[in-house]
Design a protein around this motif. Structure first.
Motif, short mmCIF file in Angstrom:
data_model
loop_
_atom_site.label_atom_id
_atom_site.label_comp_id
_atom_site.label_asym_id
_atom_site.label_seq_id
_atom_site.Cartn_x
_atom_site.Cartn_y
_atom_site.Cartn_z
N ILE A 54 0.84 -1.20 0.00
CA ILE A 54 0.00 0.00 0.00
C ILE A 54 0.88 1.25 0.00
N SER A 55 2.15 1.07 0.25
CA SER A 55 3.14 2.11 -0.03
C SER A 55 4.45 1.36 -0.21
N ALA A 56 5.52 2.08 -0.50
CA ALA A 56 6.81 1.41 -0.66
C ALA A 56 7.19 0.68 0.62
N GLN A 57 6.78 1.23 1.76
CA GLN A 57 7.19 0.69 3.04
C GLN A 57 6.14 -0.24 3.66
N VAL A 58 4.87 0.06 3.47
CA VAL A 58 3.81 -0.66 4.18
C VAL A 58 3.20 -1.73 3.28
N LEU A 59 3.16 -2.95 3.80
CA LEU A 59 2.62 -4.07 3.05
C LEU A 59 1.36 -4.57 3.73
N LEU A 60 0.43 -5.05 2.92
CA LEU A 60 -0.86 -5.51 3.46
C LEU A 60 -1.11 -6.96 3.07
N ILE A 90 1.08 0.25 11.20
CA ILE A 90 1.63 -1.08 11.39
C ILE A 90 1.63 -1.42 12.88
N GLN A 91 2.03 -0.44 13.67
CA GLN A 91 2.14 -0.71 15.11
C GLN A 91 0.78 -0.94 15.76
N ILE A 92 -0.25 -0.21 15.32
CA ILE A 92 -1.55 -0.39 15.98
C ILE A 92 -2.38 -1.48 15.33
N CYS A 93 -1.91 -2.07 14.24
CA CYS A 93 -2.63 -3.19 13.64
C CYS A 93 -2.65 -4.34 14.66
N PRO A 94 -3.83 -4.82 15.03
CA PRO A 94 -3.89 -5.84 16.08
C PRO A 94 -3.59 -7.24 15.56
N VAL A 95 -3.29 -7.34 14.27
CA VAL A 95 -2.91 -8.62 13.69
C VAL A 95 -1.69 -8.35 12.79
N GLY A 96 -1.29 -9.34 12.04
CA GLY A 96 -0.11 -9.14 11.18
C GLY A 96 -0.47 -8.71 9.78
N ALA A 97 -1.59 -7.98 9.64
CA ALA A 97 -2.02 -7.60 8.29
C ALA A 97 -1.13 -6.53 7.70
N LEU A 98 -0.65 -5.61 8.53
CA LEU A 98 0.23 -4.57 8.03
C LEU A 98 1.64 -4.84 8.54
N THR A 99 2.56 -4.89 7.62
CA THR A 99 3.95 -5.10 8.00
C THR A 99 4.79 -4.09 7.23
N ALA A 111 8.16 -3.23 4.99
CA ALA A 111 9.15 -3.88 4.14
C ALA A 111 10.48 -3.99 4.88
N ALA A 112 10.73 -3.03 5.79
CA ALA A 112 12.01 -3.01 6.48
C ALA A 112 12.13 -4.16 7.50
N TYR A 113 11.03 -4.54 8.12
CA TYR A 113 11.10 -5.51 9.22
C TYR A 113 10.53 -6.87 8.85
N ARG A 114 9.72 -6.93 7.79
CA ARG A 114 9.03 -8.17 7.44
C ARG A 114 10.00 -9.35 7.38
N PHE A 115 9.68 -10.40 8.10
CA PHE A 115 10.45 -11.65 8.13
C PHE A 115 11.87 -11.49 8.70
N ARG A 116 12.13 -10.40 9.43
CA ARG A 116 13.49 -10.19 9.93
C ARG A 116 13.72 -10.84 11.29
N ALA A 117 12.68 -10.95 12.11
CA ALA A 117 12.93 -11.39 13.48
C ALA A 117 11.67 -11.94 14.12
N ARG A 118 11.84 -12.64 15.21
CA ARG A 118 10.72 -13.05 16.05
C ARG A 118 10.73 -12.15 17.27
N PRO A 119 9.57 -11.67 17.67
CA PRO A 119 9.57 -10.70 18.77
C PRO A 119 10.21 -11.24 20.05
N PHE A 120 10.09 -12.54 20.28
CA PHE A 120 10.64 -13.07 21.53
C PHE A 120 12.15 -13.23 21.47
N ASP A 121 12.75 -13.00 20.30
CA ASP A 121 14.21 -13.01 20.21
C ASP A 121 14.80 -11.61 20.39
N LEU A 122 13.92 -10.63 20.49
CA LEU A 122 14.40 -9.25 20.54
C LEU A 122 14.49 -8.76 21.97
N VAL A 123 15.43 -7.88 22.20
CA VAL A 123 15.51 -7.17 23.47
C VAL A 123 14.95 -5.77 23.22
#
Lengths: 436, 816
Positions: free
Chosen positions: B168-174, B226-235, B237-249
């Motif tokens: 939906i933009s260069a950065q935001v994916l749906l 992206i941050q307020i999306c209560p599901v993974g519908a909006l991601t 491009a910079a972060y998509r598939f980069r990490a699992r939240p429980f691996d992050l500090v």
């Protein structure tokens, strides 16, 4: 309690070119307007209150009371909106009325708008019925030319502009707040209430939204008085109304009768169920009202009577089905309609109707068990009263009521491994005398 | 989530309503929604569409609760629905009322079943791709399905699917199939950012978030969706598939991109920042940040990042790697040999680092030749900062903007230059705040604030400010606020006029710089006439005050400002330069700045990445990026925003530690080597309660400029930096950069007609130092004015045209 037809709204439908102003005026049309303009607006509201007229769109809310909710001290303009988005499956009363006698509605609009002190009124017509829209537009044009609309109507000092607005064909736009959104140029989806339209409706201003038939009934009340109107019908459901008979009936059509008439009486007038067949089930007021059966033939068709029988009077769209009809098939078709028309705003209706269709389609093919019926009922339980507006509620009505009366027929599908009916036999082109 | 409604103030008893939730009596302010009243007693009702900063919508129906209202006899009556059935109510749209009895899923089987029914419905069309979904592990749908859903699904039919994902933009994916249609993203875009370029389309289960194909989803705030999306519908491009939240500090921090000091949360893994989210701070950024604050962090790990100290080899003349001790020694000896030395820093320093530069200049170099203003500046500005800004502490705040009737902007485009401030102004404007902007044209930001333009050609701002004192329409008084951008420094008389206007009208005044370190630099005394805490250099008492803590004397002569230092270096009056984070192209005269660096006999450069300055320097000292050190940013409000070190394993040294190393070798120790010690010394120093410098009273000079906006054949140049542009701190995230607004030269319709080209065609803008070609567009500018973005699409106005705002340029149709 009378059992004869009482043509009032439909009285002039057989007149020559009944939709023209000349024809309507010949029958005393627009006399009521002149009477009304000589009255105080508040007195008109009282008159409609006294008549006991209740909304003919389905819910049966007292019309005069609705008008009385308009805060007259609100500085914003007031609006009258006529809901002519008739889309309920089986319902076909407003469109014939507007086709045959659009001036009845236009006169009603002028009187009603005057009563609530609105200077702008809208008729929101479903976009698919182009012929009706053209008739209405012509009627409004004629009314302007005759001085019934516009500035200083008949020297009364009262101004009214009337706009005929064509919708874009969504069932949800019959829901009054979705209709307002649509009329404002947005996507039609129901609004949060409160605020209610009476306080903040069209363009956030006080708005009355009435059904076509309700507004069209107003001139007759002005002409003949509240007690005349109240002499028809039952204690709490007064006046005459249009009953629309369709389906497996010998002479389908509009039957204008006092509220409280029974289906048995109406079927007598309509020549009965189609020849050689017997009544199986019927809707009292469109597909959103729980179905009834032959045991309910003598239920008085007024708000209280049908309610006591476990359904709703709704739009008085009496869809009649004989014994050739598979109830599962009929219910699936209706449910597909609701799935298609769900606006998508709320979860129970949007996802629920999607699921209901898939479940019913499976059951129709005989791929199910009685446990599926329990799931189906529980799905309905999770939609009814949980969705944002009444669309979701209506979607569950045919399912729960059909399982209530015809559980065996659902089970027969499972046992038969498919539908035990011949669908061709229920069609109206089926050879006479065909049996299930 | 935060509740900002009452700002923690005590609420009078009459403004409270008392209700019972799950048998617990609770009193809440009138107007509180039931879902939030329940939070007060620790009951979390599940929800998706509800968000405390968005208008209620009641769409998802997840928060259904059983409600009873007191009847005429005072006894509670349960709210009923279709005949004979209890109708659970959406607690996110229902306002708490006196005597209400609420039973949530905890105490009402009906509410519990209703919630489970909605949850089951939400899940029937939701893909079971949690193991590969970015939201997995931090997903409200996942969490609430566990807490408020059925254990097993009864749905055995076919799920709805969509091709995935769509941009939906260069950065935001749906990912449409994951979407639960809560409309948080579309409501945010409409209600908060004012960029309604996404909307729900279609209906029923095929309803989906859609874009308007003719207008891209170009928003500086899109990441919030992206941050307020209560599901993974909006991601992203910079972060998509980069990490699992429980691996992050996750470490709380403060954004370094503008002077708003937005609270952020930095998520990192193995010493590398993986993403940034908005933090929650009702007083500052509520729950929103700009896309720059969110995505602009990869600059710190570009290939040109400096990792080791370097010194210029005496034999080869090339830079070679050196140890820290060697580099300190070489730097100290070089500076001693160079004689008089000036200190230039940019506006990106923390308060502690700025203080270290300030003290280093005075104590170790014995000079007041220090200036942080790597941009157009003036003596008038210095007087303005000294009199009105430096060391004044917390002044006008974000929250104040919601309490006043009028805000006047001058030389400030908040959407581009202070995005969080823009969001707060827009929020206030939606509630009735009148925004008035002294600017060349109605920017998109001003339109979104429903603001009023006082059309002003660059250079005429001072006269416009003076005229405001008598403007009955704006009627500025003590209930108003003046927000003054740093760009007014380039307009003679403007800052004087602003100070005078505040004086005559009683309106409060705040100075809004562009960069995170600007206000801290002012407070730390990175100005030639100003010592830390707003102490004037030429005030003996102030010098004594400082000398007591520093244990040394401070020169009493005000030093040279940045332009003066540059000129002195070119003239050979200054031999040494200490340069901390200055890009010559940001300065008013890039050529002169480069010449000064070339002319100086010894240049010490403290930098993150290789630049023109490091290439010319004699000693290059790598310093820590924001995430690699602790520090404090001071917001435009004067609010201190301390933050800790995020990447604790990093060995990068903050500027102050590097300066301390050189100072030690110079034999004049700074007295601190850590951020904590510098902070402690700043605190010991305290504020200044002595005399302040008087506000400047430079005449507007409007008589000379008023004659006409067209100076001869040329056009007057208006310019500022767009938020997402060629800035080096946005390097590394091409998706982010692609969401920036394209460079377009804006002129009035009349001027365009004179150019003989259509809007969208190329024009060439020529200044004294060169020219640039870019498309032309139309805005409501005065005739004879052209606006250019200062640094977008490869065009740097300072560098390429040799012109700054207010200069005369020529514009011609076609490419050069």
């Amino acid at each position: 309690m009378t059992d004869t037809l009482t043509p009032v709204l439909s009285d002039n439908w057989d007149a020559e070119r009944s939709w023209t102003l000349d024809s309507y005026a010949d029958g005393g049309g627009y006399d009521a307007l002149k009477t009304a303009l000589g009255m105080e607006p508040g007195a008109l509201i009282d008159l409609v209150k006294d008549s006991g007229l209740r909304g003919r769109g389905g819910a049966g809310f007292p019309t005069g009371m609705k008008w009385g909710f308009i805060p007259q001290d609100n500085p914003n303009p007031k609006y009258l909106v006529v809901n002519a988005d008739e889309s309920e499956p089986g319902t076909c009363k407003d469109i014939p009325l507007m086709m045959a006698s659009p001036h009845t509605l236009v006169e009603g609009v002028i009187i009603s708008a005057y009563a609530i002190r609105a200077n702008h009124a809208f008729i929101y017509v479903r976009g698919e019925v182009l012929h009706v829209i053209r008739r209405l537009q012509r009627a409004v044009q004629e009314a302007y030319l005759a001085g019934h609309l516009g500035k200083d109507i008949h020297g009364s000092g009262y101004d009214l502009e009337l706009v005929v607005h064509a919708g874009a064909g969504a069932y949800i736009c019959g829901e009054e707040t979705a209709l307002l959104d649509s009329l404002e140029g947005r996507r039609g989806q129901p609004r949060l209430r409160p605020p209610f339209p009476a306080v903040a409706g069209l363009y956030a201003s006080p708005t009355v939204i009435n059904n076509v038939e309700s507004i069209a009934s107003v001139p007759s009340i002005v002409r003949n008085g509240a007690s005349w109107f109240g002499s028809m019908g039952t204690e709490k459901s007064k006046g005459m109304t249009l009953y629309s008979l369709s389906g497996h009936v010998t002479r389908p059509g509009q039957y204008e009768a006092p509220l409280g008439i029974t289906l048995r009486q109406l079927l007598d007038l309509a020549g009965g169920v189609r020849e050689g067949h017997e009544l199986k089930f019927w809707t009292p007021g469109g597909s959103s009202t729980p179905i009834l059966t032959a045991e309910h033939l003598d239920v008085p068709l007024d708000y209280e009577g049908v309610g006591a029988a476990g359904s709703m009077l709704g739009t008085k769209a009496l869809q009649v089905f004989d014994e050739t009809t598979c109830v599962v098939r009929a219910v699936l078709r209706w449910t597909e309609f609701y799935k298609h028309e769900s606006c998508g705003k709320c979860t129970p209706c949007r996802e629920g109707t999607w699921w209901l269709v898939q479940t019913l389609a499976r059951l129709e093919k005989g791929q199910g068990t009685e446990a599926d019926l329990e799931t189906l009922l529980d799905q309905c339980d999770n939609i009814l009263g949980r969705s944002f507006c009444a669309l979701g509620d209506g979607a569950t009505s045919p399912i729960t009521s059909s399982i209530q009366y015809f559980r065996d027929e659902y089970v027969a599908h499972f046992e038969h491994g498919g539908c035990p009916f011949d669908p061709a036999k229920s069609t109206l082109f089926a050879p006479a005398g065909a049996h299930a | 989530m935060t509740v900002t409604s009452k700002e923690g103030q005590e609420v009078a008893k009459a403004d409270l309503v008392t209700l019972t939730i799950d048998g617990v009596e609770v009193s809440v302010p009138k107007g509180t929604l039931v879902i939030r009243a329940a939070e007060q007693i620790g009951v979390q009702i599940p929800r998706f569409c509800d968000h405390p900063l968005l208008a209620p919508v009641g769409a998802c129906r997840q928060c259904l609760v059983e409600v009873a209202l007191p009847g005429p006899d005072g006894e509670p009556r349960t709210m009923m629905g279709p005949p004979g059935r209890v109708k659970p109510q959406a607690s996110c749209t229902l306002t708490a009322s006196e005597g209400m009895v609420v039973n949530t899923q905890i105490s009402s089987p009906i509410a519990d079943k209703a919630q489970q029914g909605v949850m089951e419905a939400l899940l029937i069309n939701h893909p079971l791709d949690c193991p590969v979904c970015d939201k997995g592990g931090e997903c409200p749908l996942q969490n609430q399905a566990m807490s408020n859903g059925r254990g097993e699904t009864r749905f055995v039919e076919t799920k709805r699917t969509f091709p995935k994902p769509i941009n939906i933009s260069a950065q935001v994916l749906l990912d449409r199939e994951r979407c639960v249609l809560c409309a948080r993203c579309t409501r945010f875009s409409e209600q908060i950012a004012g960029d309604p370029f996404i909307a729900l389309i279609e209906r029923g289960a095929l309803q989906q978030v859609g874009i308007y194909e003719k207008e891209p989803f170009e928003s500086y705030f899109s990441g919030n969706t992206i941050q307020i999306c209560p599901v993974g519908a909006l991601t992203s491009a910079a972060y998509r598939f980069r990490a699992r939240p429980f691996d992050l500090v996750s470490t709380p921090s403060v954004a370094e991109h503008d002077a708003c000091g937005s609270a952020i949360r930095v998520d990192h893994r193995r010493g590398k920042v993986v993403r940034r989210l908005s933090g929650e701070d009702p007083a500052v950024n509520e729950e929103w940040i700009t896309d720059k604050d969110r995505f602009g962090f990869t600059y710190a790990r570009q290939d040109d990042r400096l990792t080791h100290p370097m010194v210029r080899d005496e034999e080869t003349g090339e830079l070679r790697t050196a140890s820290w001790p060697e580099a300190f020694v070489v730097a100290a000896r070089g500076l001693q040999a160079a004689g008089a030395t000036g200190v230039l820093t940019g506006g990106r320093l923390t308060l502690e680092d700025a203080y270290a530069y300030s003290k280093f200049a005075r104590v170790a170099l014995g000079t007041n030749d220090v200036d942080f203003r790597a941009r157009a500046h003036s003596a008038e500005e210095e007087a303005f900062l000294a009199s009105t800004v430096a060391g004044t502490g917390l002044g006008v705040t974000f929250e104040d903007l919601e309490k006043v009737g009028t805000v006047v902007l001058a030389g400030l485009e908040p959407e581009d230059e202070a995005g969080t401030l823009f969001l707060r102004l827009r929020k206030a404007a939606r509630k009735g705040l009148k925004v008035v902007s002294i600017a060349p044209f109605t920017s998109r930001g001003l339109a979104k604030m429903h603001g009023t333009l006082i059309r002003t050609a660059p250079g005429d701002e001072a006269a416009a400010l003076e005229a405001l004192a008598h403007d009955g329409e704006v009627a500025l008084d003590a209930g108003g606020i003046l927000l003054i951008g740093e760009r007014l420094a380039a307009v003679p008389g403007a800052l004087s006029a602003a100070a005078a206007l505040a004086g005559t009208t009683g309106a409060r005044l705040a100075w809004v710089p562009r960069r995170a370190g600007d206000r801290g630099a002012v407070d730390a005394g990175l100005l030639p006439s100003l010592l830390p805490g707003g102490r004037p250099v030429d005030d003996a008492a102030a010098r004594v005050d400082l000398g007591t803590v520093w244990g040394t004397t401070v020169g009493h002569e005000p030093g040279r400002d940045a332009a003066g230092i540059v000129a002195a270096a070119i003239a050979g009056e200054i031999g040494g330069l200490v340069v901390g984070g200055v890009d010559p192209d940001d300065t008013a005269d890039p050529a002169a700045t480069r010449a000064a660096i070339g002319a100086a006999s010894f240049v010490v450069s403290l930098e993150l990445r290789a630049t023109d300055v490091t290439q010319a320097a004699d000693v290059v000292l790598p310093v820590a990026a924001a995430a690699e050190k602790a520090g404090t940013f001071v917001t435009w409000e004067g609010r201190q925003r301390p933050f800790g070190k995020v990447l604790v394993e990093s060995h990068a040294l903050p500027d102050l530690r590097v300066l301390a190393g050189i100072a030690d070798e110079l034999g004049t120790p700074l007295g601190f080597k850590t951020v904590e010690a510098a902070r402690a010394e700043l605190s010991e120093l305290g504020g200044w309660d002595g005399d302040r410098v008087a506000a400047p009273t430079v005449s507007t000079g409007s008589t000379t400029r008023e004659s006409s906006t067209t100076d001869g054949d040329g056009l007057r140049l208006a310019t500022w930096k767009q938020m997402i542009d060629d800035a080096s701190m946005l390097d590394g995230d091409d998706y982010l950069r692609a969401t920036g607004r394209a460079a377009v030269a804006l002129v009035s319709a009349g001027t365009l007609a004179g150019l003989g080209v259509e809007a969208g065609a190329n024009v060439t803008v020529t200044g004294p130092g060169g020219s640039a070609t870019l498309p032309v567009g139309v805005a409501d500018l005065a005739d004879g004015v052209v606006w250019l973005p200062a640094g977008s699409d490869g065009i740097n106005v300072n560098r390429d045209l040799g012109a700054t705002a207010g200069a005369t340029v020529s514009v011609e149709g076609g490419a050069a």
